[in-house]
Structures are given as C-alpha cells and as structure tokens.
Design an enzyme around this catalytic site. Structure first.
Site, PDB file in Angstrom:
ATOM      1  N   GLU A  20       0.809  -1.217   0.000  1.00  0.00           N
ATOM      2  CA  GLU A  20       0.000   0.000   0.000  1.00  0.00           C
ATOM      3  C   GLU A  20       0.847   1.274   0.000  1.00  0.00           C
ATOM      4  O   GLU A  20       0.458   2.291  -0.562  1.00  0.00           O
ATOM      5  CB  GLU A  20      -0.958   0.028   1.192  1.00  0.00           C
ATOM      6  CG  GLU A  20      -2.130  -0.935   1.074  1.00  0.00           C
ATOM      7  CD  GLU A  20      -1.821  -2.308   1.641  1.00  0.00           C
ATOM      8  OE1 GLU A  20      -0.647  -2.586   1.984  1.00  0.00           O
ATOM      9  OE2 GLU A  20      -2.764  -3.117   1.759  1.00  0.00           O
ATOM     10  N   PHE A  62     -11.272  -7.862  13.418  1.00  0.00           N
ATOM     11  CA  PHE A  62     -10.199  -8.269  12.512  1.00  0.00           C
ATOM     12  C   PHE A  62      -9.916  -7.145  11.503  1.00  0.00           C
ATOM     13  O   PHE A  62     -10.825  -6.619  10.882  1.00  0.00           O
ATOM     14  CB  PHE A  62     -10.584  -9.559  11.775  1.00  0.00           C
ATOM     15  CG  PHE A  62      -9.548  -9.974  10.769  1.00  0.00           C
ATOM     16  CD1 PHE A  62      -8.285 -10.384  11.198  1.00  0.00           C
ATOM     17  CD2 PHE A  62      -9.813  -9.937   9.414  1.00  0.00           C
ATOM     18  CE1 PHE A  62      -7.314 -10.748  10.277  1.00  0.00           C
ATOM     19  CE2 PHE A  62      -8.849 -10.303   8.490  1.00  0.00           C
ATOM     20  CZ  PHE A  62      -7.606 -10.704   8.927  1.00  0.00           C
ATOM     21  N   GLN A  63      -8.665  -6.821  11.344  1.00  0.00           N
ATOM     22  CA  GLN A  63      -8.216  -5.741  10.463  1.00  0.00           C
ATOM     23  C   GLN A  63      -8.902  -4.414  10.780  1.00  0.00           C
ATOM     24  O   GLN A  63      -9.200  -3.626   9.892  1.00  0.00           O
ATOM     25  CB  GLN A  63      -8.396  -6.124   8.984  1.00  0.00           C
ATOM     26  CG  GLN A  63      -7.419  -7.239   8.582  1.00  0.00           C
ATOM     27  CD  GLN A  63      -7.263  -7.412   7.088  1.00  0.00           C
ATOM     28  OE1 GLN A  63      -8.180  -7.156   6.332  1.00  0.00           O
ATOM     29  NE2 GLN A  63      -6.104  -7.873   6.660  1.00  0.00           N
ATOM     30  N   LYS A 100     -17.586  -1.058   5.848  1.00  0.00           N
ATOM     31  CA  LYS A 100     -18.075  -2.017   4.863  1.00  0.00           C
ATOM     32  C   LYS A 100     -19.599  -1.992   4.750  1.00  0.00           C
ATOM     33  O   LYS A 100     -20.145  -2.108   3.653  1.00  0.00           O
ATOM     34  CB  LYS A 100     -17.593  -3.422   5.250  1.00  0.00           C
ATOM     35  CG  LYS A 100     -17.768  -4.428   4.137  1.00  0.00           C
ATOM     36  CD  LYS A 100     -17.063  -5.749   4.451  1.00  0.00           C
ATOM     37  CE  LYS A 100     -17.141  -6.703   3.263  1.00  0.00           C
ATOM     38  NZ  LYS A 100     -16.476  -7.981   3.544  1.00  0.00           N
ATOM     39  N   MET A 120      24.509   8.916   2.085  1.00  0.00           N
ATOM     40  CA  MET A 120      24.330  10.149   2.863  1.00  0.00           C
ATOM     41  C   MET A 120      24.555   9.886   4.353  1.00  0.00           C
ATOM     42  O   MET A 120      25.127  10.711   5.059  1.00  0.00           O
ATOM     43  CB  MET A 120      22.934  10.730   2.608  1.00  0.00           C
ATOM     44  CG  MET A 120      22.760  12.145   3.114  1.00  0.00           C
ATOM     45  SD  MET A 120      23.909  13.311   2.339  1.00  0.00           S
ATOM     46  CE  MET A 120      22.956  13.881   0.936  1.00  0.00           C
TER      47      MET A 120
END
Lengths: 183, 588
Positions: free
Chosen positions: B52, B114-115, B164, B482
């Site tokens: 993502e 969940f999630q 949802k 760097m």
C-alpha cells in the site's frame, strides 16, 4: 553540550529568554466527531501548551461549538498557534480574546472538604467570604461550588488544603468580551 | 441527477464524476464491495501495487506530474496503516491525494475487530483532513468535498474512511462536484497594499534575490510562467528549493542553481548577502535556512504563500502576502510594470558582478575519473542523453537525490518528483510508476540509491504487470551514502550500519521479475548502458556502479550559516571527517 537555548543549530528552534504571554482564544468549530481531537492533537503534536480548555455546543441549529483555550507562549508561538488552528478544516474562526480588549473570564470549581469541629467551621466561613455555595453537606463534609477568575479559585483551593481538602473538579475557563459587540 | 445506488457504487461514481482515470490500490476484506464495483466498469483504471505504501507514492507521482488529484484505494487495518508514510509525505510536500480506505462495519468499530484500526485517529496528524463516513446520506457529499479540500488552497492528502456496511447500504447519489460542505475557503487573491509594498522594496533593491519553491509548481503552469516573467522583468537572480526545481528553467539567465544544505555556492551566498529576498511558495525549512539566527541577516523579506502559518514560522518576514502564487504574481507583475516602466539593469549590475564571482567558484565541480564512474558524471550523462525527450525524473532519498537535483537541468515544472519534506526512502520507484501511468509515452527515470531502491523493490512486479516501462538507474556505491557522509563528517568515521553487505544482483533481480537488467562498471560503458535503458520497452533496472566513497558537496553542515558552506575544494572525499570541530559536531 550546549543547552537548547544556547545553541545555534537549526535543530533547536527554542529561542533564548523571551516574554511568555498568556492568551485566551475562542475557537468556533463545527460540532462534529473528532474536532476536539484535532485541536488537542495540534497542540501536543507541535509542543504548544494548554492551560485550560473548555468546549460545548453553543449554536445548536448551526452545529457550532465554542472551544475556549487558555495557552501560554512567546508572541511568535501564540501567533503560530492561531495560524495552525486556522488550517484545521472544521475551524470557522479564531478570536484572540486577550488581544480583543476587555474580557470576562470565569471558571467554576466543585470542592470537597472533609473535617469536623473547628476546621469544618472555618471552611464554611471561608466559603462565605469567597461567595462559594454549599452544594452538598454531611456532618463531616461539604461540597462547595465556587465561580470566579482562576486565581480566585486557586486561592480558595489552597486555603482548603489544611482544612481537609479531599477532591477538586474544575471546568476550565469560559471567556467572553465585555460590551455590546459579539465575536 | 440524483440516483439510487449502493455506497460502493457511489465511491466509483464519485471518482468518475471527478474525472479520475487511474487509481492505485490493494484489495482486502473490508474493501471488497468497492473492488467489486471497480471490476464492473472500465472508466476508472486500477493499478494493483504490491504494498500500500507504493500505492500512496505512485499517486503522489501521478499528482505531481499531472497537477491532478492522486487517488488511492486501500483496505482497513494494515492497508490503512501502510498509507501513513505516503500520507505524511504528501502532507509535507503539499501533494493533493484522496485516499479511500475501507473500514470494518460500523457495528464492529471499537471492538478490536479483525483488520480494524482507528484510521481517522492514526491519520489525523498526517492528513490535511479526514472523514469517517457513518451514514450513507453523507457519502456522496464527503467524497466530493475530499477532492475539493485536497486540491484547493495548499494541496494535501485527504482520507475518506468507508465502513463495509456503508458500502453495501443503498442511498441517493448526486454529483456534488463543486459543492462546498465545510467552511474551508482558501483565499486566492493577495492583498494589493501588501503587494505594492513588496514591489516598492523590490524596485529599490540593490542586491535582490528570488527564492522560489514547490508552491509555485503547486499553483500550476500559469504560476511558473509568471515566475519566469517576473525574473525577466526584474532581472533578479533566482534560486529554488528542491521541490521547486523546474518552475524556472535551469538554462534561464537568472538561474543560480538550487539553494540549501546541498545548494550551490552562488545561491547560498546570494541568499546570505541579499538586501531584498522575494520568497515565493516556500517555507524556510531548516535544510534551507541553516543556522536561523545567521540566515540572510541584512535583507528585507517578502513572502508569498497560500498558507498563513508559513509566515514567521521559522524566519521572521517583513512583507507576508497571503494568496495563491499565480494570483499574487499576476498582480505583482501589473504593479511592477506601473512602478518600473523601464528596467534599470545598471542598478543591480554590481550585484550581478558579485553573483558571477561566486558562480566562478564552480561549486558543483568534482574530480573526474577514467576508471570509476563518478555519480555526478552519471547524472550529467543521463541529462545529456535524455534532455531532448519528454523526460520525467523521480528520485529516492540520499546522495543520489542531491546529485540529481544538482546536475540534472530541469527546464519544465511537473517533471521532477522527489520526497523533499519527509525524505522518504522508497518514494522514487513507486512514484515513477505513478508518473508513467499518467504519461504512457514519456521517458520516466527513477534515479535511485542501492539502499533506497530496496525499500520498495517489490514494485517491479507492478511495473511488469501493468506494462509500465519505468527506468530505474541505481547509483550503486554499496553504501547508504548520505548516512555514511554524515558519519564521516560528524561521527568520527565510525560507519555504523551504513554499508550494504549482501547486495542483491540487481540484474538478476530485474530478470527474475520479468524486467530488464543492465550494469555498467566503467565510465566507458556508461553511455551505452543509458542508451540501452532508454531504448528498452520494458521496465529496466540499471545497476550503475559508481565511486563508492564520493561525497555530496557543496554542503552547509547543519547549524552553520550559508556563508560557512563546504566546497569540493575545501575537502577531499577521504578527509571529510576533519572538517567540523568537536563543538560543531554537537550541534547537528
């Protein structure tokens, strides 16, 4: 190692000795979930101070709430606080009441004191002197309600300590400008 | 035209009404109703990423190269938390994004489902605004408002969290594009009195400089045209921040090069010595100012910005002008023409003489080599071999990023994508994928480091799947260059964990994904490799082996003033550790 204030590094933005000011801000916001979290998150995220904060819906039809924040900081920080608050989408207006002129500031405290005999009598006498009202009483306790400027509340509460202070609940400052004009 | 439909349909419908052609995303349980609608239409094309975070950076690259809002679709929980980095990146660099995140059904919110995660809570400090939609009646309005907020004023990322059950619910959808739902109305026109004051200062300046930034690019092509007009009308020298590169052409007469920590000598000394500074769409961050109490001590500062909180945040300015760059410059140029009908080049001729003397130091000079490819040389060759094409450059973060900024000549805005504010390693490759999605026929090159590229290397799979022939040119020096440079400079040359041991074979890795792999080890092989990279119709990983110990100069060490800049002549790559004294090291 130099102290932050003495350093010239770009990493230390803290300025050397500057006057710290106390400002009371009225912030008009949409009354929606999370708006208070946005305001508080801004203060904690950017390291600003909150002395007190009160919030309640003030215009039901327009879904507007008024947040009153008392904050401290250098003039530059106070200015940043106002501008950063202005970036929050649900914020409609920010009024710096301290700059707006004469203002009324009031705070309410509920103060529970426990004791018998002489201290109990003295607590009641002091309450009368401070115009505190007795909201609840038992033979060994009082709950006083006191309204006034924050320093008056501070003074009353410190006087109650030796007389059996048990608990304090304070509202934080509500503030409004004097005179006929609104915000 | 109001129509009845499900929440998931509304999401896709709103995207279509907003003119969105591409979105970047990754499906998951809570997002399935929306993905089902994506499947059943062909107006919005979905680019499936492999992580993502990459969807977020791809949307950033898409947005920066097109000026449109970049759109991301992710699922709840880890989908949303993986977006935190790109959202923060977009907030810091003012990139317009709309991220639609799915959420667990409303009745499960708060149950540690969940999630589940508190997406609006987590993303509150890293978005311009965010919404949790708990009523189907609000969905259409919120989606369109999200686009309006993302693109207007100072652009930024907006999250719309859609549970949802709301995706399944039916309601009335209306195209509310252009409707105003919140009190957010950024001011575009600058205050004319302030602009007049600024012009008066500019007209009387003896040592002026224009300091231009990413806000000019964000304001749009018109702002960039006006910036060029202002520079030519006034004859002022001009420097730009990292994110502002391209707004003014590198071939332009006024161009001083980039300023800041790794900016040119002439840009930084012009900033330090000027008497009037015209800051346009900039924010005076610490990589620009160096030591704040010694920053441009004798100048009057004019500051044009659309975000009032940028004024006096780090540096006190004398004339703040709140407004959109294009609007303000339009007025400023009109007033300038009134006040200065005939330009007086003689007035600032001594200043130009001084600036040219600084220029003569050639602060971007480096030691050339016939045996090893110098990284600066690699960028120079890339520039020479790609400048005639429509080329977009993205970068990761580190030395290679600064070398690209220093040595590639940017002529046009929106052709340079880099993570400026947040400094996100892993930005460049997915960003290039986003750019290529918007510009199928253009050449898109991600200049990368061997460390940064490994932060989102999995996106090779995305590039191959979607036939996006992005070119990744890795300046491979085997180090986090760097980090190593700072360790040499400031930490006694103790190279703690900055060497990339167990380096993958990038050529084989590219081939394993179905892309093309290339390698060059010597300067003589460089041009052919770059040409082969350009010619490929596939995604390419070009492992360009460069001098391992090269350092990025010039450099203003943190906590130093602009006139304390380290030049290549001051310090050879191997003894950079002796440059800063013990007291200075503590300051960084």
């Amino acid at each position: 190692m130099p102290l932050p204030g003495e350093s010239h590094s770009a990493y230390f933005y803290q300025e050397t000795v500057k006057t710290i000011e106390r400002h009371t801000l009225a912030v008009i916001v949409d009354n929606e979930p999370g708006v208070l979290a946005r305001v508080i998150g801004l203060f904690s995220g950017r390291g600003y101070n909150i002395e007190t904060l009160t919030v309640s819906e003030t215009e039901h039809e327009k879904h507007l709430s008024r947040i009153t924040i008392v904050t401290t900081g250098t003039p530059a920080i106070i200015q940043q606080i106002k501008l950063q608050l202005g970036r929050l989408i649900p914020v409609h207006r920010i009024v710096d009441l301290t700059l707006a002129g004469a203002i009324l500031e009031r705070e309410l405290a509920l103060v529970k004191v426990r004791g018998k005999g002489e201290p109990r009598v003295e607590a009641l006498q002091l309450a009368e002197a401070f115009n505190a009202r007795v909201m609840d009483a038992t033979t060994e306790s009082f709950v006083f309600e006191i309204t006034g400027k924050s320093d008056k509340l501070d003074q009353f509460i410190s006087l109650m300590v030796p007389l059996g202070l048990v608990e304090v609940s304070r509202t934080g400052v509500a503030a409004i400008g004097r005179g006929p004009e609104g915000l | 035209m109001a129509r009845e439909m499900t929440g998931a349909q509304m999401v896709v419908e709103a995207l279509i009404d907003q003119g969105v052609e591409h979105i970047f995303g990754y499906p998951g349980g809570a997002a399935l109703p929306i993905y089902d609608e994506i499947f059943q239409q062909d107006k919005v094309q979905h680019i499936l990423v492999r992580h993502e975070q990459a969807a977020g950076h791809a949307a950033e690259g898409y947005a920066r190269s097109t000026g449109k809002v970049g759109v991301v679709l992710v699922t709840s929980g880890p989908g949303a938390t993986n977006m935190v980095t790109p959202l923060t990146d977009a907030l810091m660099d003012s990139v317009p994004l709309v991220c639609i995140s799915a959420q667990v059904p409303t009745h499960l919110i708060g149950t540690d489902a969940f999630q589940e995660c508190d997406t609006v809570g987590i993303t509150r400090p890293c978005t311009k605004h965010n919404f949790l939609v708990k009523r189907i009646e609000d969905l259409a309005g919120v989606l369109h408002e999200a686009f309006r907020i993302a693109r207007s004023g100072r652009p930024g990322p907006v999250v719309v969290d859609v549970p949802k059950d709301i995706q399944f619910k039916t309601g009335i959808y209306e195209n509310l594009k252009g409707a105003v739902r919140t009190s957010y109305r950024p001011r575009l026109e600058g205050d004319e009195r302030a602009i007049r004051h600024a012009v008066a200062l500019m007209a009387s300046a003896k040592k002026p400089v224009i300091y231009s930034g990413g806000g000019v690019v964000n304001s749009g092509p018109r702002a960039c045209e006006l910036l060029r007009e202002l520079a030519s009308l006034t004859g002022f020298p001009l420097t730009s921040t990292l994110t502002g590169l391209g707004a003014y052409p590198a071939s332009g007469k006024a161009w001083l090069g980039m300023l800041g920590m790794h900016g040119t000598y002439e840009a930084n000394l012009a900033m330090h010595g000027c008497d009037v500074m015209v800051g346009i769409g900039v924010r005076f961050d610490d990589r620009i100012t160096g030591r704040t109490d010694a920053f441009s001590p004798n100048s009057k500062k004019i500051h044009i910005d659309i975000d009032a909180s940028s004024f006096n945040k780090n540096i006190r300015v004398d004339v703040p002008i709140l407004g959109d760059v294009a609007h303000v410059l339009e007025t400023m140029i009109r007033i300038w023409k009134e006040v200065v009908p005939k330009p007086d080049a003689a007035a600032i001729a001594p200043w130009w003489k001084q600036v040219n003397a600084w220029r003569a130091k050639k602060s971007l000079r480096y030691q050339k080599s016939a045996d090893v490819i110098m990284p600066q040389y690699a960028i120079e060759r890339l520039y020479q071999l790609t400048k005639e094409r429509n080329t977009y450059i993205t970068t990761e973060v580190g030395q290679h990023q600064m070398w690209a900024a220093q040595h590639y000549g940017f002529e046009k805005p929106n052709h340079w994508m880099t993570s400026g504010g947040l400094g996100t390693m892993g930005y460049g490759f997915p960003s290039a994928i986003g750019v290529q999605t918007a510009h199928r026929d253009a050449l898109v090159v991600c200049v990368a480091g061997d460390a940064s590229i490994q932060m989102n290397i999995q996106e090779l799979s995305t590039a191959v799947q979607h036939d996006l022939p992005v070119k990744v040119m890795i300046l491979n020096n085997q180090y986090m260059g760097m980090v190593r440079q700072w360790q040499q400079l400031l930490h006694g040359n103790r190279l703690s964990h900055s060497y990339n041991d167990a380096m993958p074979d990038f050529v084989k890795l590219a081939e394993a994904y179905g892309a093309m792999g290339l390698r060059a080890q010597r300067p003589a092989e460089l041009d052919d490799a770059i040409e082969a990279m350009i010619a490929s119709t596939k995604p390419v990983i070009f492992d360009c082996r460069v001098a391992s110990m090269a350092n990025c100069l010039p450099m203003i060490p943190s906590g130093k003033a602009h006139n304390e800049i380290l030049l290549p002549d001051d310090v050879a790559d191997e003894d950079i550790g002796d440059v800063i004294d013990a007291e200075g090291k503590q300051l960084v």
